[in-house]
Scaffold this active site. Structure first.
Site, PDB file in Angstrom:
ATOM      1  N   LEU A  49       0.881  -1.166   0.000  1.00 19.70           N
ATOM      2  CA  LEU A  49       0.000   0.000   0.000  1.00 19.70           C
ATOM      3  C   LEU A  49       0.918   1.214   0.000  1.00 19.70           C
ATOM      4  O   LEU A  49       1.969   1.202   0.658  1.00 19.70           O
ATOM      5  CB  LEU A  49      -0.885   0.014   1.259  1.00 19.70           C
ATOM      6  CG  LEU A  49      -1.991  -1.051   1.348  1.00 19.70           C
ATOM      7  CD1 LEU A  49      -2.765  -0.911   2.648  1.00 19.70           C
ATOM      8  CD2 LEU A  49      -2.948  -0.957   0.154  1.00 19.70           C
ATOM      9  N   ASP A  50       0.530   2.266  -0.716  1.00 18.12           N
ATOM     10  CA  ASP A  50       1.338   3.488  -0.739  1.00 18.12           C
ATOM     11  C   ASP A  50       1.438   4.056   0.672  1.00 18.12           C
ATOM     12  O   ASP A  50       0.580   3.797   1.515  1.00 18.12           O
ATOM     13  CB  ASP A  50       0.667   4.571  -1.593  1.00 18.12           C
ATOM     14  CG  ASP A  50       0.439   4.119  -3.014  1.00 18.12           C
ATOM     15  OD1 ASP A  50       1.165   3.225  -3.469  1.00 18.12           O
ATOM     16  OD2 ASP A  50      -0.479   4.669  -3.655  1.00 18.12           O
ATOM     17  N   ARG A  51       2.421   4.911   0.863  1.00 21.35           N
ATOM     18  CA  ARG A  51       2.619   5.537   2.186  1.00 21.35           C
ATOM     19  C   ARG A  51       1.344   6.228   2.671  1.00 21.35           C
ATOM     20  O   ARG A  51       0.984   6.175   3.837  1.00 21.35           O
ATOM     21  CB  ARG A  51       3.773   6.545   2.096  1.00 21.35           C
ATOM     22  CG  ARG A  51       4.307   6.967   3.444  1.00 21.35           C
ATOM     23  CD  ARG A  51       5.718   7.484   3.307  1.00 21.35           C
ATOM     24  NE  ARG A  51       5.726   8.697   2.512  1.00 21.35           N
ATOM     25  CZ  ARG A  51       5.629   9.918   3.026  1.00 21.35           C
ATOM     26  NH1 ARG A  51       5.523  10.097   4.311  1.00 21.35           N
ATOM     27  NH2 ARG A  51       5.646  10.965   2.240  1.00 21.35           N
ATOM     28  N   ARG A  60      -4.807   5.080  -7.845  1.00 17.50           N
ATOM     29  CA  ARG A  60      -4.522   6.506  -8.081  1.00 17.50           C
ATOM     30  C   ARG A  60      -4.353   6.780  -9.573  1.00 17.50           C
ATOM     31  O   ARG A  60      -4.837   7.796 -10.096  1.00 17.50           O
ATOM     32  CB  ARG A  60      -3.246   6.923  -7.320  1.00 17.50           C
ATOM     33  CG  ARG A  60      -3.421   6.844  -5.799  1.00 17.50           C
ATOM     34  CD  ARG A  60      -2.129   7.159  -5.057  1.00 17.50           C
ATOM     35  NE  ARG A  60      -2.200   6.677  -3.688  1.00 17.50           N
ATOM     36  CZ  ARG A  60      -2.753   7.342  -2.683  1.00 17.50           C
ATOM     37  NH1 ARG A  60      -3.243   8.553  -2.872  1.00 17.50           N
ATOM     38  NH2 ARG A  60      -2.801   6.826  -1.473  1.00 17.50           N
TER      39      ARG A  60
END
Ligand code: URA
Length: 243
Positions: free
Chosen positions: A101-103, A188
């Protein structure tokens, strides 16, 4: 397995560190009898300072990832391993995140030391659903669900179109996106491709597994029944049946 190897693999220290713990007589069997580094032991029958050992291989857990943590073993900023006991970072085989998962993304993250299980979860062939709750910077136009479902959308600099994905519109800037693959920054980039921008992203479900009442920043070890729920054929039904 030899006691020293078992304990070093669980991240209690280097072989040298663990040998020192043996010399201090802190490693015993369940009856308190002191064990030695070369003893052949079963995980369930070993204690350190009277406490049972950390869970053995294979270990799979779920983490409710907060914003600001990177899915990496090394990063100048905060990393997900800081949310787990320090020893978990030192285990062999490595306890790795199942995909990333992205930051800035929150929600359900699985971690496992079982390579075959990891592969089964991330493989696009298993078509395991990943569900994301999305908050957008701009109002939805109305054609996004059709575009995402088409199986023709290509992300910038990629040759293969995306597999069909489901978008449920929940409000002008709120949506639920259901993906069956896990490309880099996929959610995104999908919204960028339709002229929008993701402000907040939260993964709420993988297969039939949800966070339940696990609070942000917390984790728990998965049991057999959780793994059954993860791979339940009709994931939503599986979740309802087992709660
Ligand atoms: N898609 C993204 O863009 N980011 C994530 O963290 C997960 C899916």
């Amino acid at each position: 397995m030899k006691a020293l190897k078992l304990i070093a693999n669980l991240g209690y220290g280097s072989r040298k560190d663990v040998a020192a713990i043996f010399r201090e007589g802190r490693i015993t069997d369940a009856n308190g009898e002191v064990l030695y580094a070369d003893d052949q032991v079963e995980h369930a029958n070993v204690q350190i300072d009277g406490e049972p050992l950390d869970p053995p291989f294979p270990l799979t857990l779920m983490l409710h990832k907060p914003v600001g943590y990177t899915c990496s073993t090394k990063d100048p900023g905060a990393i997900i391993y800081e949310l787990l006991p320090h020893r978990f970072r030192l285990r062999s085989p490595l306890l790795a995140s199942v995909g990333r998962l992205d930051r800035e993304t929150t929600g359900l993250l699985l971690m496992t030391d079982d390579g075959a299980l990891l592969h089964k979860i991330v493989s696009p062939r298993s078509k395991l659903e990943k569900v994301y709750d999305v908050t957008l910077a701009r109002d939805l136009r109305g054609d996004e669900a059709k575009t995402f479902a088409s199986g023709k959308l290509k992300l910038e600099s990629e040759r293969e179109p995306l597999a069909p994905a489901t978008l449920e519109v929940l409000g002008p800037r709120q949506a639920r996106l259901i993906l069956t693959e896990g490309r880099y920054h996929q959610a995104r980039r999908m919204f960028a491709a339709v002229g929008n921008h993701v402000e907040a992203l939260h993964r709420s479900r993988i297969g039939g597994l949800t966070l339940g009442d696990l609070e942000e920043g917390n984790w728990r070890v998965l049991q057999e029944r959780d793994l059954a729920r993860l791979f339940a054929k009709d994931s939503r039904q599986g979740d309802e049946m087992m709660t």
